[in-house]
Design an enzyme around this catalytic site. Structure first.
Site, PDB file in Angstrom:
ATOM      1  N   ASN A  10     -15.163  -9.208  15.906  1.00 22.53           N
ATOM      2  CA  ASN A  10     -15.901  -9.959  16.921  1.00 22.53           C
ATOM      3  C   ASN A  10     -15.085 -11.214  17.196  1.00 22.53           C
ATOM      4  O   ASN A  10     -15.130 -12.183  16.436  1.00 22.53           O
ATOM      5  CB  ASN A  10     -17.296 -10.306  16.406  1.00 22.53           C
ATOM      6  CG  ASN A  10     -18.142 -11.026  17.440  1.00 22.53           C
ATOM      7  OD1 ASN A  10     -17.662 -11.441  18.486  1.00 22.53           O
ATOM      8  ND2 ASN A  10     -19.412 -11.191  17.146  1.00 22.53           N
ATOM      9  N   ARG A  69     -16.273  -5.813  19.518  1.00 23.46           N
ATOM     10  CA  ARG A  69     -17.378  -6.265  20.361  1.00 23.46           C
ATOM     11  C   ARG A  69     -16.814  -6.849  21.645  1.00 23.46           C
ATOM     12  O   ARG A  69     -15.953  -7.734  21.620  1.00 23.46           O
ATOM     13  CB  ARG A  69     -18.196  -7.343  19.651  1.00 23.46           C
ATOM     14  CG  ARG A  69     -19.357  -7.840  20.519  1.00 23.46           C
ATOM     15  CD  ARG A  69     -19.959  -9.101  19.977  1.00 23.46           C
ATOM     16  NE  ARG A  69     -21.060  -9.557  20.835  1.00 23.46           N
ATOM     17  CZ  ARG A  69     -21.342 -10.817  21.079  1.00 23.46           C
ATOM     18  NH1 ARG A  69     -20.616 -11.773  20.527  1.00 23.46           N
ATOM     19  NH2 ARG A  69     -22.344 -11.139  21.865  1.00 23.46           N
ATOM     20  N   HIS A 158     -26.743  -8.751  24.616  1.00 18.83           N
ATOM     21  CA  HIS A 158     -27.315  -8.494  23.281  1.00 18.83           C
ATOM     22  C   HIS A 158     -27.696  -7.019  23.097  1.00 18.83           C
ATOM     23  O   HIS A 158     -28.553  -6.691  22.270  1.00 18.83           O
ATOM     24  CB  HIS A 158     -28.562  -9.371  23.033  1.00 18.83           C
ATOM     25  CG  HIS A 158     -28.268 -10.833  22.928  1.00 18.83           C
ATOM     26  ND1 HIS A 158     -29.072 -11.801  23.494  1.00 18.83           N
ATOM     27  CD2 HIS A 158     -27.243 -11.507  22.340  1.00 18.83           C
ATOM     28  CE1 HIS A 158     -28.569 -12.996  23.248  1.00 18.83           C
ATOM     29  NE2 HIS A 158     -27.459 -12.852  22.548  1.00 18.83           N
ATOM     30  N   ARG A 219     -27.811 -23.663  26.564  1.00 21.40           N
ATOM     31  CA  ARG A 219     -27.913 -23.115  27.917  1.00 21.40           C
ATOM     32  C   ARG A 219     -29.309 -23.334  28.468  1.00 21.40           C
ATOM     33  O   ARG A 219     -30.302 -23.232  27.758  1.00 21.40           O
ATOM     34  CB  ARG A 219     -27.607 -21.612  27.918  1.00 21.40           C
ATOM     35  CG  ARG A 219     -26.211 -21.260  27.460  1.00 21.40           C
ATOM     36  CD  ARG A 219     -26.034 -19.753  27.438  1.00 21.40           C
ATOM     37  NE  ARG A 219     -24.887 -19.361  26.634  1.00 21.40           N
ATOM     38  CZ  ARG A 219     -24.791 -18.216  25.971  1.00 21.40           C
ATOM     39  NH1 ARG A 219     -25.782 -17.339  26.010  1.00 21.40           N
ATOM     40  NH2 ARG A 219     -23.722 -17.935  25.267  1.00 21.40           N
ATOM     41  N   GLU A 362     -25.623  -6.281  14.173  1.00 24.09           N
ATOM     42  CA  GLU A 362     -24.783  -5.859  15.282  1.00 24.09           C
ATOM     43  C   GLU A 362     -23.483  -5.224  14.791  1.00 24.09           C
ATOM     44  O   GLU A 362     -22.977  -4.283  15.414  1.00 24.09           O
ATOM     45  CB  GLU A 362     -24.497  -7.051  16.191  1.00 24.09           C
ATOM     46  CG  GLU A 362     -25.747  -7.556  16.907  1.00 24.09           C
ATOM     47  CD  GLU A 362     -25.528  -8.851  17.646  1.00 24.09           C
ATOM     48  OE1 GLU A 362     -25.273  -8.793  18.870  1.00 24.09           O
ATOM     49  OE2 GLU A 362     -25.615  -9.919  17.015  1.00 24.09           O
TER      50      GLU A 362
END
Length: 376
Positions: A10, A69, A158, A219, A362
């Site tokens: 990742n 990823r 996601h 964000r 993940e």
């Protein structure tokens, strides 16, 4: 029974996370992170050097495949794919849709393919799970020709988390995934919600980019689209300044001067008014999406919390469901506050809607998808 050994990477702009694991069982043989990639004085000048360092220290069984990823797969990639030159080129073409994510992922892919040329490399896309979104959910109401020319639509993110979490939630309930309507809340520093109808994503809060939707660490999430125009005209903010404002200086940080939910909850509990407001705004947005997605699904069988905040913050879980008893959604205070880090049910025993906490994984999902693609 052991399965394929997959090396999961990742790659971020200044870090490379990795895990070496058994794709069948999820057992990790090694994991870690190299940080400050490319920063002065770090000793790690680029992603190639980071991966060389990882491989030099890696201790475990021989690799069968490498899983990468990749955040944005656009409309082209609806499932994991073996990486070749064409796939690399496509990931690069999609960089404008994820400028903070796709370029470092591509740098990691290229470095890893050079370092490990003898095994297949697979790209697993965050957006792929959401390719089932109906047009009514994925289409923005702007000029259709302009949108088509520039690939403007809702993609969602996601996805690797939603896939494994929804499967684990069904297992926890002892019911087939194919009969469940779920709202899943992936609450981390980046946060999103998804409406999952019998295993298929039918709506999700992030959009063209990961900026839309829930309030996040830095964000803004949803806002009136005229706000950037107003700030450009009246505050003199250019495109780069607006991008920095909405992605890096908004959300919890913008409201409370703290981006970590643990700090926000602690400050709010201590009477800090800005932190209290930030928490109220954060929870209001979550409840908004729970109600909306219950309507999209035509009812809800399970509400699922996952990721760092969702798995670990009892106050956030309690606040997120406050006032939703009319939908059959409630938490049992003792179960919600219990010290437990496993998959569990936190709703009352007689509750019509199961409220679950399901840890995400993940990396294991990336390994599973990588193994599936390479076995074809």
């Amino acid at each position: 029974m052991s399965g394929p050994t997959v090396f999961v990477l990742n790659t971020g702009s200044s870090s490379v996370k990795y895990r070496l694991l058994d794709a069948s069982t999820g057992e990790a043989h090694a994991d870690g992170i190299v940080e400050r990639v490319g920063e002065p004085g770090s000793g790690v000048p680029d992603h190639a050097a980071a991966i060389e360092r990882i491989l030099a220290d890696l201790d475990g069984p021989a690799l069968d495949a490498v899983g990468h990823r990749v955040v944005h797969g656009g409309a082209r990639f609806t499932e994991a794919v073996v990486i070749d030159a064409d796939v690399e080129a496509a990931i690069e073409e999609l960089a404008p849709l994820a400028p903070l994510h796709n370029p470092p992922a591509l740098a990691g892919i290229r470095a890893a393919r050079r370092a490990l040329p003898g095994v297949p490399h697979v790209a697993v896309f965050d957006t792929a799970f959401h390719h089932t979104l109906p047009l009514a959910a994925s289409t923005y109401a702007i000029d259709a020709e302009l949108a088509a020319r520039h690939d403007v639509r809702r993609y969602g993110f996601h996805g690797t988390s939603y896939r494994i979490v929804s499967e684990r939630a069904a297992e926890l309930l002892g019911r087939p995934l194919a009969e469940l309507r779920m709202v899943v809340l992936h609450l981390g520093n980046g946060a999103s919600a998804a409406a999952i109808d019998r295993g298929r994503s039918v709506d999700t809060s992030m959009g063209l980019t990961p900026l839309e939707g829930l309030v996040m660490g830095t964000r803004s999430g949803d806002l009136d689209p005229a706000i950037p125009l107003y700030l450009a005209r009246h505050a003199g903010l250019d495109v780069d300044a607006l991008d920095a404002l909405l992605n890096r200086r908004s959300g919890l940080l913008g409201l409370a001067r703290r981006s970590d939910m643990r700090d926000v909850v602690e400050a709010a509990t201590g009477g800090d008014r800005a932190a209290g407001l930030a928490l109220d705004v954060y929870l209001h947005r979550i409840r908004h999406y729970i109600g909306a997605y219950a309507a999209v699904l035509g009812g809800i069988d399970a509400l699922v919390f996952t990721a760092g905040v969702g798995e670990n913050s009892a106050p956030v879980r309690a606040g997120a469901v406050e006032g939703l008893s009319f939908l059959g959604i409630a938490v049992d205070a003792a179960a919600n506050n219990a010290a437990d880090d496993g998959a569990r049910c936190i709703s009352p025993a007689d509750g019509p809607v199961a409220v679950l906490v399901v840890p995400t994984d993940e990396e294991w999902q990336i390994a599973r998808e990588t193994a599936a693609v390479t076995r074809r």
